[in-house]
Write an enzyme that holds these catalytic residues in place. Structure first.
Site, PDB file in Angstrom:
ATOM      1  N   ASP A   1       0.626  -1.000  -0.387  1.00 10.86           N
ATOM      2  CA  ASP A   1      -0.095   0.077   0.317  1.00 10.86           C
ATOM      3  C   ASP A   1       1.133   1.372  -0.051  1.00 10.86           C
ATOM      4  O   ASP A   1       1.934   1.573   0.327  1.00 10.86           O
ATOM      5  CB  ASP A   1      -1.371   0.120   1.087  1.00 10.86           C
ATOM      6  N   GLY A   2       0.168   2.281  -0.690  1.00 16.08           N
ATOM      7  CA  GLY A   2       0.932   3.664  -0.682  1.00 16.08           C
ATOM      8  C   GLY A   2       1.300   4.125  -1.626  1.00 16.08           C
ATOM      9  O   GLY A   2       1.917   5.196  -1.991  1.00 16.08           O
ATOM     10  N   ASN A   3       1.309   3.262  -2.631  1.00 18.11           N
ATOM     11  CA  ASN A   3       2.233   3.698  -4.498  1.00 18.11           C
ATOM     12  C   ASN A   3       0.835   4.906  -4.812  1.00 18.11           C
ATOM     13  O   ASN A   3       1.722   6.282  -4.624  1.00 18.11           O
ATOM     14  CB  ASN A   3       1.836   2.344  -5.319  1.00 18.11           C
TER      15      ASN A   3
ATOM     16  N   ARG B   1      -0.220   7.762  -2.505  1.00 15.11           N
ATOM     17  CA  ARG B   1       0.400   9.126  -2.161  1.00 15.11           C
ATOM     18  C   ARG B   1       1.916   9.279  -2.148  1.00 15.11           C
ATOM     19  O   ARG B   1       2.607  10.023  -2.654  1.00 15.11           O
ATOM     20  CB  ARG B   1       0.150   8.388  -0.423  1.00 15.11           C
ATOM     21  N   TRP B   2       2.616   7.711  -2.624  1.00  9.03           N
ATOM     22  CA  TRP B   2       4.633   7.725  -2.808  1.00  9.03           C
ATOM     23  C   TRP B   2       4.571   9.031  -4.011  1.00  9.03           C
ATOM     24  O   TRP B   2       4.680   9.749  -3.897  1.00  9.03           O
ATOM     25  CB  TRP B   2       5.406   7.236  -3.375  1.00  9.03           C
TER      26      TRP B   2
ATOM     27  N   ASN C   1     -10.736  -2.951  -5.804  1.00  9.64           N
ATOM     28  CA  ASN C   1     -10.013  -1.544  -7.264  1.00  9.64           C
ATOM     29  C   ASN C   1     -10.348  -1.213  -8.408  1.00  9.64           C
ATOM     30  O   ASN C   1      -9.884  -0.789  -8.940  1.00  9.64           O
ATOM     31  CB  ASN C   1      -8.545  -1.714  -7.056  1.00  9.64           C
TER      32      ASN C   1
ATOM     33  N   ARG D   1      -5.376  -1.573   8.359  1.00  8.82           N
ATOM     34  CA  ARG D   1      -6.579  -2.291   8.167  1.00  8.82           C
ATOM     35  C   ARG D   1      -6.234  -4.168   7.570  1.00  8.82           C
ATOM     36  O   ARG D   1      -5.829  -3.663   6.662  1.00  8.82           O
ATOM     37  CB  ARG D   1      -8.049  -1.789   7.384  1.00  8.82           C
TER      38      ARG D   1
ATOM     39  N   SER E   1      -8.770  -4.735   4.790  1.00  5.40           N
ATOM     40  CA  SER E   1      -9.181  -4.089   3.314  1.00  5.40           C
ATOM     41  C   SER E   1      -9.016  -5.815   2.040  1.00  5.40           C
ATOM     42  O   SER E   1      -9.031  -6.088   1.362  1.00  5.40           O
ATOM     43  CB  SER E   1      -7.487  -3.845   2.460  1.00  5.40           C
TER      44      SER E   1
END
Ligand code: FPP
Length: 258
Positions: free
Chosen positions: A29-31, A33-34, A77, A203, A205
């Site tokens: 997770d976090g691609n 935001r990166w 997704n 979480r 997910s």
């Protein structure tokens, strides 16, 4: 990395270490935001995420982990913008074009779990090729959850069990936890010992809902494209501080209770 067959370390310090968790599962997770932090489109965050996956497979093997499961695309997704879904659908091809030869040579067995419905025929064929070319390998197991949802997998298993019961292939009385697990996409794979989620979110997910029953959880404040061997090592160090009781009691407390 040349994947070595997992070996106990010979150094005195390492000899005292607890064994690595057999199966680690990661919510990558976090691609997005990166990418956003760099003023880049989200698609470039996902591509950077593929690079992290390559590094993490190598570092997991170096840490003597045997099974690594990663969450590549969830059944939820599909609700993302079409352009992002298209990019996410292209990631397995990008990954396997670059890595399948190496995975094959290094003894990695690949398995893709999740629904094939909704995927293009090209992608279904890519998944089948990755599984077929690595089918004889057993040094390290890479399980990629793609178009996967824990609830969907449980529902699909229930449907197959119902069909088999109606057809007389199994008795309803035979349905128990073990039989149920054998109908899941993860059939035959040990449950994850450790589930890791980077990016700061805490979480599950819809990831490995059944299999997570006794997993330890480690949440890390790093975005997936920045994830490196030091983060995986830190997660495993944290795992080793946990006492796993599987619903039982601590041995000392049992003795104290007489
Ligand atoms: C979640 O981050 C990440 C995804 C939905 C995709 C993860 C996939 C990869 C890292 C590569 C997969 C490779 C293969 C071979 C399948 P996010 O987009 O939700 O990030 P955000 O929460 O910061 O927006």
């Amino acid at each position: 990395m040349a994947l070595a067959k997992p070996q106990p370390s010979t150094s005195a310090a390492a000899a005292a270490e607890a064994p690595a968790p057999l199966h680690v599962a990661i919510v990558m997770d976090g691609n997005g935001r990166w990418a956003k932090r760099r003023g880049l489109p989200r698609t470039l965050g996902h591509r950077a995420g593929v690079e992290s996956l390559k590094k993490t497979v190598a570092s997991a093997a170096d840490l003597n982990i045997r099974w690594l499961t990663v969450f590549g695309f969830s059944t939820e997704n599909w609700s993302r913008p079409a352009s992002e879904v298209a990019e996410l659908m292209a990631l397995p091809k990008r990954y396997f074009e670059a890595e399948l030869g190496r995975l094959e040579r290094d003894g990695v067995r690949v398995r893709i779990i999740g629904r094939r419905e909704g995927l293009s025929q090209e992608l279904v064929d890519i998944c089948a090729e990755a599984e077929a070319r690595t089918a004889a390998n057993d040094r390290f197991f890479l399980q990629i959850a793609f178009n996967y949802g824990g609830q969907a997998d449980i529902a699909d298993a229930a449907q197959r069990i119902a069909r088999d019961a109606v057809a007389g292939r199994i008795s309803p009385d035979a349905v128990n936890e073990g039989l149920f697990a054998s109908y899941l996409g993860t059939a035959g794979v040990p449950a994850p010992d450790l589930i890791v989620r980077p990016s700061g979110e805490q979480r599950l997910s819809n990831f490995m809902l059944w299999e997570a029953a006794y997993a330890e959880f480690v949440f890390q404040d790093v975005l997936w494209p920045d994830y490196g061997p030091e983060h995986l090592k830190a997660a495993i160090d944290e795992f080793h501080t946990r006492e796993r009781r599987y619903g039982g009691a601590v041995a000392d407390d049992v003795l104290a209770a007489g």
